[in-house]
Scaffold this motif. Structure first.
Motif, PDB file in Angstrom:
ATOM      1  N   GLU A   1       0.814  -1.220   0.000  1.00 42.18           N
ATOM      2  CA  GLU A   1       0.000   0.000   0.000  1.00 42.18           C
ATOM      3  C   GLU A   1       0.849   1.271   0.000  1.00 42.18           C
ATOM      4  O   GLU A   1       0.322   2.361   0.117  1.00 42.18           O
ATOM      5  CB  GLU A   1      -0.928  -0.004   1.244  1.00 42.18           C
TER       6      GLU A   1
ATOM      7  N   ASN B   1       2.268   4.103  -1.376  1.00 41.76           N
ATOM      8  CA  ASN B   1       2.133   4.852  -2.634  1.00 41.76           C
ATOM      9  C   ASN B   1       3.434   5.544  -3.039  1.00 41.76           C
ATOM     10  O   ASN B   1       3.697   5.741  -4.223  1.00 41.76           O
ATOM     11  CB  ASN B   1       1.018   5.892  -2.504  1.00 41.76           C
TER      12      ASN B   1
ATOM     13  N   LYS C   1       5.485   3.108  -4.909  1.00 48.80           N
ATOM     14  CA  LYS C   1       4.912   2.857  -6.239  1.00 48.80           C
ATOM     15  C   LYS C   1       5.307   3.943  -7.233  1.00 48.80           C
ATOM     16  O   LYS C   1       5.587   3.663  -8.388  1.00 48.80           O
ATOM     17  CB  LYS C   1       3.386   2.769  -6.141  1.00 48.80           C
TER      18      LYS C   1
ATOM     19  N   TYR D   1      -1.195  -5.392 -12.269  1.00 48.78           N
ATOM     20  CA  TYR D   1      -0.957  -4.374 -11.246  1.00 48.78           C
ATOM     21  C   TYR D   1      -1.145  -2.949 -11.796  1.00 48.78           C
ATOM     22  O   TYR D   1      -1.711  -2.087 -11.121  1.00 48.78           O
ATOM     23  CB  TYR D   1       0.448  -4.522 -10.661  1.00 48.78           C
ATOM     24  N   THR D   2      -0.662  -2.707 -12.999  1.00 47.43           N
ATOM     25  CA  THR D   2      -0.793  -1.351 -13.534  1.00 47.43           C
ATOM     26  C   THR D   2      -2.243  -1.001 -13.809  1.00 47.43           C
ATOM     27  O   THR D   2      -2.688   0.125 -13.547  1.00 47.43           O
ATOM     28  CB  THR D   2       0.018  -1.188 -14.835  1.00 47.43           C
TER      29      THR D   2
ATOM     30  N   LYS E   1      -4.846  -2.268 -12.292  1.00 47.70           N
ATOM     31  CA  LYS E   1      -5.512  -2.134 -10.986  1.00 47.70           C
ATOM     32  C   LYS E   1      -5.233  -0.766 -10.373  1.00 47.70           C
ATOM     33  O   LYS E   1      -6.140  -0.065  -9.923  1.00 47.70           O
ATOM     34  CB  LYS E   1      -5.004  -3.249 -10.075  1.00 47.70           C
ATOM     35  N   ASP E   2      -3.934  -0.364 -10.375  1.00 50.45           N
ATOM     36  CA  ASP E   2      -3.571   0.922  -9.770  1.00 50.45           C
ATOM     37  C   ASP E   2      -4.102   2.090 -10.586  1.00 50.45           C
ATOM     38  O   ASP E   2      -4.470   3.133 -10.031  1.00 50.45           O
ATOM     39  CB  ASP E   2      -2.054   1.033  -9.642  1.00 50.45           C
TER      40      ASP E   2
ATOM     41  N   ASP F   1      -7.692   2.641  -9.549  1.00 55.30           N
ATOM     42  CA  ASP F   1      -7.956   2.773  -8.107  1.00 55.30           C
ATOM     43  C   ASP F   1      -8.144   4.248  -7.749  1.00 55.30           C
ATOM     44  O   ASP F   1      -7.215   5.060  -7.847  1.00 55.30           O
ATOM     45  CB  ASP F   1      -6.785   2.191  -7.317  1.00 55.30           C
TER      46      ASP F   1
ATOM     47  N   ILE G   1      -5.847   5.926  -4.949  1.00 53.42           N
ATOM     48  CA  ILE G   1      -4.428   6.217  -5.198  1.00 53.42           C
ATOM     49  C   ILE G   1      -4.307   7.630  -5.773  1.00 53.42           C
ATOM     50  O   ILE G   1      -5.151   8.050  -6.570  1.00 53.42           O
ATOM     51  CB  ILE G   1      -3.843   5.181  -6.175  1.00 53.42           C
TER      52      ILE G   1
ATOM     53  N   ARG H   1      -1.500   7.138 -10.643  1.00 54.62           N
ATOM     54  CA  ARG H   1      -2.377   6.526 -11.643  1.00 54.62           C
ATOM     55  C   ARG H   1      -1.895   6.871 -13.059  1.00 54.62           C
ATOM     56  O   ARG H   1      -1.953   6.047 -13.969  1.00 54.62           O
ATOM     57  CB  ARG H   1      -3.813   7.004 -11.439  1.00 54.62           C
TER      58      ARG H   1
ATOM     59  N   ALA I   1       1.096   4.673 -13.728  1.00 53.10           N
ATOM     60  CA  ALA I   1       0.646   3.292 -13.970  1.00 53.10           C
ATOM     61  C   ALA I   1       0.094   3.158 -15.380  1.00 53.10           C
ATOM     62  O   ALA I   1       0.366   2.174 -16.093  1.00 53.10           O
ATOM     63  CB  ALA I   1      -0.407   2.901 -12.932  1.00 53.10           C
TER      64      ALA I   1
END
Length: 1652
Positions: A77, A79, A82, A110-111, A113-114, A117, A120, A125, A128
């Motif tokens: 989690e 950020n 990330k 993963y990309t 999803k992020d 989201d 985030i 974003r 991603a």
């Protein structure tokens, strides 16, 4: 709002895939964030791989393991982590060719999803989403599947999903189109659900990018690798989406939303225009776009969209409705002509582009609109339209050329506008129209007239403005003036239609005064027109006459043209371009002046022009020759009326020149000459009477007395009268007297008797009009005597000329005329003073009287009548002595002394001769009135201004010179030696007596042919020394004097030399200059023996005093240069002068060099001779070259080459040309001259540095100006020639072409490389010194010099011996740095050097293989410059030859892909090198890349097969070799037998070879045969006929051997259409091949029963 990861430039991608290139600023931002971030502990887990990093094979497993760890961290989690991870992943994915499928899938998960989201931060974003789009390069289908799974019908998607789909459509057009229908259907169901403003903007952005991608597919579907899709279905969906947005969203959109709609508007409407059923709807939407022109910030995007729409309308031949077209034109014009806020530059450029599109679509409508709008008086509108017309013409729109007349009429509408901006815009448009040939014979003349009228108007507004000019207005008028001249300067009078416009009306600008400033270029235009007509007459036996109807234009008469051109021609002697142009025109237009002159001028003109060829064209000689031409021409014409009219035209042109100008002075003389040639005596009498009565008609405003070309204003009190005389009247009557002496004298007498001088003078004071005085008449009588026919003169001299001069002089002095009869001798004996007014003499009267008497003396002497006795001789000498007596002894107030001495000199030579006593009295009186003057410096100090001081110096030098000449005349005209000696010894010397000039005058006669003169000269020399109080060596000198009685010339020279060595010791060094001036005069005028003595004395003086002459050096050198033209005619005298220069240089080398370097370029013959003399003197040659090297080093210190540096190079050229040894100086000379060549590339010689000499161009000749670089190159060439003689260099492989390459900015680097190859590598020491000196070039501030250095070293890098002895490792570092430089040539040379390192230092290549490969590969991406690409390919070939497959494994794929892209390059060298390199790559293909390489061979085989018949046979041979090497990768060894046929002496026919090849290939692999077919279409449009033919023949062979299943898959419609087009090919071979292939296709279709 558009996210940052989508905000870069639109990413373009080829249909067959490849890497995406992201905006570099994104990567830079991420790297900066990571530097100080607390989450940087994740960095070790990822080993960032850039394109410049080379991981080994064993490192891959570790790398992917680290990536898995990194991906695992994405599930956390954190950020902050990330953000860092995504930043590095972007760079890693973009620069990695292979990613494991599992890794790709995990990253997609993963990309995605992020990115979706909402919890985030938006920035993460974005990152991603960028990574997700990058993954499409590795697995597009998976990425698209992920996006589509989150883009569902009737369900509002995440904003970033929409953006990602839009970005995929832009970056991967080819792969995205098959998914587009699904995307648009889903998107259509979502529109009603969108309420959020930001989401609506996102949908508009997606619509923009989807429309653009579909538009690209619609127009280029043939380039896509799959069968054609139904594009109408896609455009249907776009239509529905766009209509909904415009109907539902647009009316209530916010400003930001409106901007998004505007951006989508252009691509969408452009797409819809290709459908007839949507066309009307699309056009109606343009009105909405035009309405949005309200916000200045949105204007650019509106215009951009409008441009896209207009482009599509042209592409699809869509006709815009008239009202809509009018609205578009009005809106666009408003964008360009906005007031008061000027338009944004980018918007203005886009609007201009729109006008170009409209001009292509409907030029008539556009011109009608311009015509209507330009009729307004709005300045901005007018300048805007004129600018648009200019840009349209510059774009060379073909349809526009048919409307030239309309454009001309539009321009005429603004010709009366007085606005400076409108005038400038009009001029610039006319300039463009002239350059592009938009001028027609019927309407074009007013445009040319406008250029001249604007020049004249600007002149008037600057010189005599109606109201005071502001600075802005003044600058504007200057710009108009300069632009007018620039147009005329570059006007090509032979461009289509221009001769008919210009000729003969262009002649109307020759005569009027207001166009004088244009004459330089006007004469050139007229010359070209006449020469072109002459060429036509020679080429075809009948003339296509230039003369056409001139309409209302009034042409100048032949007399007006002759008068104007002849007067302007006088300026040729000053080197002025208009002067040379005028005489050049006269040479080629005799038929226009008068038919009778053609033959005469044809023979006379070449001789007339000879004085202009040299550097020292005499103004007097040139003037005399022009007047002689005028005389002969008028005699040849023999037309009284014609000649009379010419004299009137001379008079009418009087006001065209300023009163002090050379042109006006010549005009007066030409007018007098014309009157002299006129046979109408009444006309001549009336004309000269008019000039006498009203001299103001001549512009004769009484100019200052001219003395040797300088106007002398004496240093007298300011309130006293200056010296004036009526120059015009005097010149005209003087020259007229040459043929009309009786008329002139009669008119003068009549005028003199009738004129009331006092009354006229009073009237003149009140009226301001000048009238002639008695003093003026004195001058006129002198001029008449000077020019009168000599035999007629002597008969009338006493009664009609001298008596009148003396009468007028007496009246001016208020002296009874009878007093004038007293003899001068009696006056001297009685001590009487004949001057009744003494020091109160009117200086104007004195000067006029002296000048008139001098001219009479010259005239009588020129008559050469030995019997003529000049009865007034003694009397006039007495008057002259009276005048000089009145001059004060403490100051040099006026030129009286000087002018009187000249008059006495001429009078003394006339008969009857004076007695010895008279001679003595004259000499003594003159010496006593001149020599006692204070020193020059003291006299100069009396001047109030610098100009006064210059005048005093001038008068002093001229007075001393005149005394010396008088003394010389009186002494040497007497053949009695005793008289000569007595004459000198009886002259008592004053205390400050100067002996320098007199010694220089007397001493050379110690070798005279007469023994009496030898003795007298030596006695006088000894007397001079004694008079000065120098008696030490008198006895010795007198002993030597006795030997001069010998008749042996060698003995005389020997004795004179000894006397010189003794006497020269005692010459005061401050008098050396005066001594040298006299000896130089002697070198010019004396007999051979005296000349030798002059030289000996001159050299003795310089040897004795040379070291002390530094302060007089410039004056001495100037004096020597002045005598060079005359001395050149006398070989022995010239050698003495050269020895003198060398003698001076031995003491003051730097000063002499500096002085010579100030000579104008190119050096004239005399200057070259001086350099040669210095170089050939053993005592000074080594010093000379060292001095020149120091000068050149200093002048190139800042890596900038000025004219002074070029002068040094030209001097070096002359020195080296003498054969001077250069071995020890060669490295310095070579590097300096190479640097100079480099720094002077592309320069032009400043006008101020050019030599003032001018040549009149011959027929067909173009004017040549010195090129600084060529001058420098010539010196370097000379140096290399000498170096080859001394074994320091060898012949270049380029031969003489080397120097052409070197001096051309475009090929300079090629020349430097050739020069480097010509260096003698075996001369280790010399080459190493050169390398050391040139090393600084690699870091120079001059880009040209860096290129030079890099090119030179790039060739040396291949020499192993230089690697051994020299420090080339440092150079290698510079090569690496410059391989990244923005300058393409620097990159090319750096890459060449890296490639050559493979030959010079293989071990360095192996050691630094990674750096070198990266630098070289980078060059393959420089697609704009094929030279860089070709160099990179060659360097790769050399480098790969030293490396193993393991060494290049990481770069292998990139090298192969880039190499393939150049198989079809237009440059033979690039194609050949790429094919050969591909062959080498085959041998370096390891197990890992074998499958990949086999696929690339499949794609490349079509190129290899077709280029077997390349126009270049070397490429054909290379393709054969590469096929032999590559077919094993495809398992096609069976084809070897077919390829063997290519080795035969006679190549098989292409059709036979392809059929055999395809037959074998069909049996082995039908898939490859199909691939060849799909790739062959692109070669149907090849620019090479042989390739097109081969492609069609290969297609024929493929169709013949395809299986039935593959034949059914053929796109027969497309194939047939292309073959049908090829049947119309201009090449017969292609036509026949296409016909045969169509027949084969038809036959195969029939065989399997399918329709064609």
């Amino acid at each position: 709002m558009q996210p940052s990861w989508l905000a870069g430039a639109q990413r373009q991608r080829k249909c067959d895939g490849g890497r995406i290139q992201h905006h570099p600023l994104q990567q830079q931002t991420h790297h900066k964030k990571l530097l100080g971030h607390p989450a940087n502990q994740v960095l070790p887990l990822i080993k960032p791989v850039t394109t410049k990093t080379t991981p080994r094979m064993e490192e891959y497993g570790e790398m992917f393991g680290d990536i898995n760890l990194t991906i695992g961290m994405l599930s956390k989690e954190d950020n902050i982590s990330k953000e860092d991870i995504y930043g590095h992943l972007t760079s890693f994915i973009q620069n990695t060719d292979i990613l494991d499928d599992a890794i790709v899938q995990r990253l997609i998960y993963y990309t995605s999803k992020d990115m979706r989201d909402e919890e985030i931060p938006r920035e993460i974003r974005m990152l991603a989403g960028e990574v997700l789009v990058s993954l499409a390069a590795h697995d597009f289908n998976s990425v698209m599947y992920e996006m589509q799974s989150n883009f569902r019908i009737l369900e509002l998607p995440n904003e970033f999903v929409v953006l990602a789909l839009a970005e995929l459509a832009t970056s991967y057009v080819s792969q995205s189109i098959p998914f587009m229908m699904m995307t648009l259907l889903t998107m259509q169901t979502m529109l009603r659900l969108v309420e959020d403003e930001s989401m609506r903007q996102t949908f508009c952005l997606a619509l923009e990018k989807f429309s653009r991608s579909i538009y690209k597919y619609v127009n280029h579907w043939k380039d896509f690798p799959y069968p054609k899709l139904d594009a109408n279905r896609l455009s249907d969906k776009i239509f529905m989406l766009f209509r909904y947005i415009m109907e539902k969203w647009a009316p209530q959109a916010s400003p930001m939303h409106t901007l998004a709609i505007i951006k989508a508007h252009g691509p969408t409407v452009s797409l819809l225009l290709h459908r007839e059923d949507f066309c009307d709807f699309a056009l109606t939407q343009i009105s909405w776009l035009l309405i949005q022109y309200r916000d200045k910030e949105n204007d650019f995007y509106i215009t951009q969209s409008l441009k896209e729409i207009l482009t599509a309308a042209v592409l699809y031949d869509t006709v815009l409705p008239k009202n809509l077209r009018r609205s578009i034109l009005t809106s666009l014009l408003h964008q360009i002509c906005k007031v008061p806020e000027p338009p944004i530059k980018e918007n203005k450029l886009e609007a201009s582009s729109c006008f170009l599109i409209l001009a292509h679509a409907n030029p008539v409508d556009l011109l009608d609109f311009f015509d209507e709008q330009i009729r307004s008086t709005n300045e901005a509108v007018r300048t805007g339209i004129l600018t648009l017309l200019r840009s349209t013409i510059n774009a060379e729109e073909p349809k526009f050329r048919n409307h030239t007349t309309s454009i001309e009429k539009t321009v005429k509408l603004v010709m009366g506008d007085l606005s400076i901006k409108v005038r400038m815009s009009t001029l610039l448009l006319i300039q463009t129209m002239c350059e592009k040939g938009y001028v027609e014979a019927r309407e074009g003349w007013p445009l040319i007239d406008y250029i001249f009228s604007q020049f004249a108007m600007a002149n008037r507004n600057l010189e005599k403005p109606i109201r005071p000019n502001s600075q802005e207005d003044e600058n504007g008028e200057k710009s108009v003036q300069e632009t007018s001249l620039e147009i005329l300067k570059f006007l090509d009078p032979l461009v289509i239609g221009m001769p008919q416009v210009l000729w003969p009306r262009i002649l109307t600008y020759v005569v009027p005064e207001e166009y004088t400033g244009t004459l330089d270029y006007l004469f050139n235009i007229i010359r070209i027109l006449i020469m072109a007509e002459e060429k036509k007459k020679r080429d075809i036996q009948e003339s296509t006459a230039l003369v056409i109807s001139t309409g209302a234009v009034k042409l100048p008469s032949p007399q007006q043209l002759l008068a104007r051109l002849l007067v302007i021609s006088i300026l040729a002697s000053l080197g002025q371009l208009c002067g040379a142009g005028a005489i050049g025109l006269l040479k080629i237009m005799p038929e226009i002046i008068h038919p009778k002159l053609v033959e005469m001028w044809k023979t006379r003109m070449p001789a007339l022009l000879q004085p202009l060829e040299g550097n020292n064209a005499s103004i007097v000689l040139w003037e005399t020759m022009l007047l002689q031409l005028l005389k002969e021409s008028l005699w040849k014409i023999s037309d009284v009326a014609w000649t009379s009219q010419l004299s009137r035209d001379f008079s009418l042109q009087m006001d065209s020149y300023s009163n002090s100008s050379m042109e006006k002075k010549f005009l007066w003389k030409a007018l007098g000459t014309t009157l002299a040639s006129c046979q109408d005596k009444d006309f001549v009498s009336s004309q000269i009477t008019e000039f006498l009565v009203t001299p103001s008609l001549l512009g004769d405003q009484r100019q200052g007395i001219r003395i040797s070309g300088c106007s002398i204003q004496p240093c007298i009190p300011r309130d006293q009268k200056r010296l004036w005389h009526p120059a015009g009247t005097t010149s005209i009557l003087g020259f007229c007297a040459e043929n009309h002496l009786d008329i002139v004298l009669n008119v003068l007498k009549t005028f003199q008797d009738k004129e009331k001088f006092f009354v006229n003078r009073c009237k003149g004071i009140f009226s301001g009009k000048k009238s002639l005085t008695k003093t003026d008449l004195i001058l006129i009588y002198g001029a008449v005597a000077l020019h009168a026919p000599k035999q007629q003169l002597l008969a009338r001299l006493d009664q009609d000329i001298m008596s009148q001069i003396l009468l007028l002089y007496g009246q001016c002095c208020q002296m009874p005329s009878q007093v004038l009869g007293v003899s001068v001798i009696n006056k001297m004996e009685k001590g009487a003073n004949m001057s009744p007014v003494g020091h109160m003499f009117d200086m104007d009267l004195q000067m006029s009287f002296t000048r008139s008497i001098t001219e009479v003396g010259i005239a009588v002497q020129d008559a050469e009548d030995q019997k003529f006795q000049f009865t007034y001789k003694e009397m006039l000498i007495g008057f002259m002595l009276d005048l000089i007596k009145d001059e004060p002894l403490n100051t040099l107030a006026s030129p009286i002394r000087w002018k009187v001495l000249i008059a006495i000199r001429y009078l003394s030579k006339l008969k009857p001769p004076l007695s010895l006593n008279d001679h003595l009295n004259i000499l003594e009186e003159n010496i006593r009135r001149l020599l006692p003057l204070p020193p020059l410096e003291k006299l100069k100090s009396e001047g109030e201004t610098d100009k006064d001081k210059e005048r005093i110096k001038f008068l002093y030098e001229r007075s001393i010179d005149a005394l010396g000449k008088l003394l010389k005349s009186m002494i040497w005209d007497d053949a009695d030696a005793q008289n000569c000696e007595e004459m000198f010894n009886n002259v008592e010397a004053p205390q400050n007596f100067r002996i320098g000039s007199l010694l220089g005058l007397l001493a050379p006669h110690s070798c005279d042919t007469l023994p009496t003169i030898r003795q007298a000269a030596t006695s006088s020399t000894i007397g001079l020394l004694c008079a000065k109080g120098i008696c030490q060596e008198v006895d010795r000198l007198q002993g030597l004097q006795e030997g001069l009685d010998s008749e042996d010339e060698q003995v005389q020279i020997k004795i004179s030399s000894k006397i010189a060595k003794i006497a020269c010791k005692f010459i005061p060094y401050e008098e050396i200059q005066a001594f040298l001036e006299e000896t130089l005069d002697g070198l010019e005028t004396l007999n051979p023996m005296c000349t030798r003595a002059c030289g000996i004395w001159m050299l003795a003086a310089l040897k004795e005093h040379g070291a002390l002459l530094e302060d007089q050096l410039l004056e001495i050198l100037s004096t020597i240069y002045h005598h060079m033209p005359v001395l050149r005619q006398k070989e022995e005298s010239f050698q003495f002068m050269l020895e003198a220069i060398s003698q001076i240089a031995s003491f003051h080398m730097d000063a002499v060099v500096n002085n010579l370097l100030q000579k104008p370029l190119p050096f004239d013959r005399d200057t070259k001779t001086l350099w040669k003399a210095l170089a050939e003197n053993p005592a000074s040659s080594s010093k000379l070259m060292r001095a020149l090297i120091r000068k050149l080093e200093a002048r190139l210190e800042d890596d900038i080459a000025g004219t002074d540096a070029i002068s040094v190079a030209c001097a070096m050229y002359e020195v080296i040309l003498t054969g001077a040894h250069i071995t020890h100086l060669y490295p310095e000379l070579f590097t300096l001259l190479l640097k100079l060549v480099s720094c002077s590339l592309g320069q032009k010689m400043p006008a101020s540095s050019l030599s003032q000499r001018r040549r009149v161009m011959q027929l067909g000749e173009r004017q040549q100006f010195p090129d600084p670089c060529r001058l420098s190159t010539a010196t370097l060439k000379c140096l290399q020639a000498q170096a080859m003689k001394e074994g320091l260099a060898k012949e270049s492989d380029e031969g003489d072409n080397l120097w052409t390459l070197l001096s051309n900015p475009d090929t300079h680097h090629i020349g430097v490389c050739a020069l480097a190859r010509s260096m003698a590598v075996w001369q280790h020491g010399v080459i190493l010194d050169i390398m050391g000196l040139l090393l600084s070039s690699l870091t120079s501030s001059s880009e040209n010099y860096r290129i030079t250095g890099m090119a030179f070293f790039s060739e040396l890098m291949k020499e192993p011996i230089l690697w051994k002895h020299g420090n080339l490792r440092d150079v290698l570092i510079f090569m690496d740095q410059n391989a990244r430089d923005s300058n393409a040539i620097l990159r090319q040379m750096a890459i060449r050097g890296l490639g050559n390192t493979a030959s010079g230092a293989p071990h360095k290549v192996r050691k630094h293989k990674q750096i070198m490969l990266e630098c070289i590969i980078r060059g393959l991406y420089h697609l704009a410059r094929t030279e860089v690409v070709c160099e990179s390919l060659k360097a790769l070939k050399k480098t790969l030859g030293l490396l193993t497959e393991r060494d290049i494994s990481f770069y292998f794929k990139e090298i192969v892909l880039q190499t393939r892209t150049f198989f079809e390059d237009e440059q033979d060298d690039v194609r050949l090198t790429a094919i050969v390199l591909f062959e080498d790559l085959a041998s370096l293909t390891g197990r890992r890349w074998k499958i990949f390489f086999a696929e690339e061979v499949k794609k490349s085989m079509i190129s290899f097969l077709l280029h077997l018949w390349d126009p270049n046979p070397k490429i054909g041979a290379a393709c054969r070799d590469v096929l032999v090497i590559c077919i094993p990768f495809l398992g096609l060894q069976e084809l070897y037998g077919i390829l063997d046929h290519l080795l035969e002496q006679d190549l098989p026919r292409a059709r036979d070879f392809y059929r055999q090849f395809c037959m074998k290939l069909a049996k082995k692999n039908q898939e490859i045969l199909w691939i060849l077919h799909t790739h062959s279409f692109t070669f149907f449009t090849s620019s090479w006929e042989m390739i097109r033919s081969a492609a069609v023949k290969l297609t024929d062979a493929i169709i013949l051997h395809l299986t039935n299943r593959y034949v059914e898959l053929l796109d027969r419609e497309q194939l047939t259409m292309r073959l049908q087009a090829l049947r119309q090919d201009p090449c017969i071979s292609v036509q026949r091949a296409a016909e045969a292939t169509l027949q084969t296709l038809l036959r195969r279709c029939k065989e399997i029963s399918i329709p064609l």
